[in-house]
Design a protein around this motif. Structure first.
Motif, PDB file in Angstrom:
ATOM      1  N   ILE A 191       0.844  -1.207   0.000  1.00 51.58           N
ATOM      2  CA  ILE A 191       0.000   0.000   0.000  1.00 51.58           C
ATOM      3  C   ILE A 191       0.876   1.253   0.000  1.00 51.58           C
ATOM      4  CG2 ILE A 191      -1.641   1.353   1.373  1.00 51.58           C
ATOM      5  CD1 ILE A 191      -2.843  -1.329   2.307  1.00 51.58           C
ATOM      6  N   TYR A 192       1.924   1.237   0.807  1.00 51.12           N
ATOM      7  CA  TYR A 192       2.836   2.384   0.869  1.00 51.12           C
ATOM      8  C   TYR A 192       3.520   2.604  -0.472  1.00 51.12           C
ATOM      9  CZ  TYR A 192       7.180   4.908   1.799  1.00 51.12           C
ATOM     10  OH  TYR A 192       8.234   5.789   1.736  1.00 51.12           O
ATOM     11  N   SER A 225      10.355  -0.861  10.253  1.00 48.70           N
ATOM     12  CA  SER A 225      11.140  -1.157   9.048  1.00 48.70           C
ATOM     13  C   SER A 225      11.116   0.012   8.077  1.00 48.70           C
ATOM     14  CB  SER A 225      10.583  -2.415   8.365  1.00 48.70           C
ATOM     15  OG  SER A 225      10.760  -3.553   9.182  1.00 48.70           O
ATOM     16  N   PHE A 226       9.966   0.668   7.952  1.00 46.82           N
ATOM     17  CA  PHE A 226       9.871   1.869   7.115  1.00 46.82           C
ATOM     18  C   PHE A 226      10.890   2.913   7.560  1.00 46.82           C
ATOM     19  CE2 PHE A 226       8.089   6.212   7.245  1.00 46.82           C
ATOM     20  CZ  PHE A 226       8.147   6.527   5.895  1.00 46.82           C
ATOM     21  N   HIS A 241      11.693   6.252  -3.223  1.00 51.50           N
ATOM     22  CA  HIS A 241      11.193   5.121  -3.993  1.00 51.50           C
ATOM     23  C   HIS A 241      12.075   3.881  -3.859  1.00 51.50           C
ATOM     24  CE1 HIS A 241       9.225   8.644  -5.726  1.00 51.50           C
ATOM     25  NE2 HIS A 241       8.307   7.831  -6.223  1.00 51.50           N
ATOM     26  N   ARG A 242      13.401   4.086  -3.880  1.00 52.36           N
ATOM     27  CA  ARG A 242      14.293   2.921  -3.761  1.00 52.36           C
ATOM     28  C   ARG A 242      14.158   2.251  -2.406  1.00 52.36           C
ATOM     29  NH1 ARG A 242      19.423   5.204  -1.731  1.00 52.36           N
ATOM     30  NH2 ARG A 242      19.307   7.478  -1.829  1.00 52.36           N
ATOM     31  N   ALA A 243      13.987   3.039  -1.363  1.00 51.00           N
ATOM     32  CA  ALA A 243      13.797   2.454  -0.037  1.00 51.00           C
ATOM     33  C   ALA A 243      12.472   1.704   0.042  1.00 51.00           C
ATOM     34  CB  ALA A 243      13.840   3.557   1.025  1.00 51.00           C
ATOM     35  N   ALA A 244      11.440   2.236  -0.607  1.00 54.95           N
ATOM     36  CA  ALA A 244      10.121   1.599  -0.584  1.00 54.95           C
ATOM     37  C   ALA A 244      10.138   0.257  -1.313  1.00 54.95           C
ATOM     38  CB  ALA A 244       9.085   2.530  -1.221  1.00 54.95           C
ATOM     39  N   GLN A 264       1.682   6.982  -6.681  1.00 45.10           N
ATOM     40  CA  GLN A 264       0.569   7.867  -6.993  1.00 45.10           C
ATOM     41  C   GLN A 264       0.922   9.313  -6.673  1.00 45.10           C
ATOM     42  OE1 GLN A 264      -2.465   7.109  -8.418  1.00 45.10           O
ATOM     43  NE2 GLN A 264      -1.639   5.068  -8.793  1.00 45.10           N
ATOM     44  N   TRP A 265       1.675   9.489  -5.612  1.00 47.61           N
ATOM     45  CA  TRP A 265       2.046  10.837  -5.157  1.00 47.61           C
ATOM     46  C   TRP A 265       3.193  11.414  -5.969  1.00 47.61           C
ATOM     47  CZ3 TRP A 265       6.225  11.981  -1.265  1.00 47.61           C
ATOM     48  CH2 TRP A 265       6.258  13.351  -0.938  1.00 47.61           C
TER      49      TRP A 265
END
Length: 293
Positions: free
Chosen positions: A49-50, A234-235, A184-187, A56-57
């Protein structure tokens, strides 16, 4: 970016203290594999979801994964499972605060491994901060003196901290291997690592220990709380380590000791020795050194 990695680390430390508390509670009725899976089970959909929300953002390109990327991703996934399982075993050796304290020696371990094998560079003040933080962990882990801790528990603590350190170093390398902007790379690393961990553990339990899965379904609230706290933690960790060297992040992350003591006292109803005040002061000094090195 300097402020960002600090805020991400504080968020991670606070969430991890709660995750460890929930896992400590689960370890009383679930085996090591079940407690470890509780960390990842519901964190997988949350990380997806994140990731989707982030695109999207801030739309950007999809990542290109190389062989090195997959090596670091798979290695970090497996090593974090090992580290979490060792943490659960530590909970059974000593009380909650001591088990978490032993595992927090990952900061100096990650510093030495990073310098030796990953090209990590630390300033003089950075090294001082890492070492001061390590002393704080030793004080916390030995409330009755060094003789109070068994050799078995010390070995488990070192193995746990080493596994966590290697996980963190591989996570950073995986993030740096992706030609994407932050965050983005971390996500992507967060989503893939948690997904791989969930698949591996669920698959193992389906084949070897379905009773544990049934027991987990019988405790949905505590399992969900563990997963949520784990995802937030973790995030924070993955984001911070994408921006800053692992030893600095993990040294600042030792503020988790403060949060752990609060959780241990108010939630788990465990007493806090006065001697730990010195450890907290050293943690504060170490945190200051790595923030302003």
């Amino acid at each position: 970016m300097i402020v960002s990695w600090i805020l991400f680390t504080f968020l991670a430390a606070f969430s991890q203290a709660w995750r460890n508390a929930f896992q400590s509670q689960l370890s009383k009725t679930l085996n090591v594999t079940g407690v470890t899976l509780a960390r990842f089970l519901w964190a997988s959909p949350l990380s997806l979801i994140y990731l989707v929300s982030l695109y999207q953002w801030q739309p950007t390109d999809l990542p290109t994964f190389t062989g090195h990327s997959w090596f670091f991703l798979i290695g970090a996934s497996i090593m974090q499972i090992v580290a979490t399982a060792l943490m659960v075993v530590l909970f059974k050796q000593k009380n909650f605060a001591i088990g978490a304290g032993l595992a927090k020696s990952e900061a100096p371990v990650s510093a030495f491994l990073g310098v030796l094998f990953f090209g990590t560079s630390l300033t003089f003040l950075g090294w001082i901060g890492v070492l001061v933080g390590g002393v704080a962990v030793l004080i916390l882990s030995c409330p009755q003196g060094f003789r109070s801790i068994s050799l078995n528990t010390a070995a488990l603590g070192l193995a746990c901290s080493s596994a966590f350190a290697l996980t963190s170093l591989w996570i950073r390398e995986a993030s740096l291997s992706l030609s994407l902007p932050f965050p983005h790379r971390a996500a992507w690393v967060l989503f893939i690592v948690i997904l791989l961990q969930t698949i591996m553990l669920v698959g193992y339990l389906l084949l070897r220990d379905r009773d544990t899965l049934k027991q987990m379904l019988a405790k949905p609230k505590l399992v969900i709380m563990t997963s949520i706290a784990s995802f937030v933690g973790s995030f924070g960790w993955f984001s911070a380590m994408s921006l800053q060297a692992v030893p600095y992040v993990k040294t600042l992350g030792q503020v988790e000791i403060f949060f752990t003591m609060l959780v241990s006292f108010f939630y788990l109803k465990e007493s806090i020795p006065r001697k730990d005040i010195l450890a907290l002061l050293l943690v504060a000094v170490a945190a200051g050194l790595v923030m302003w090195q």
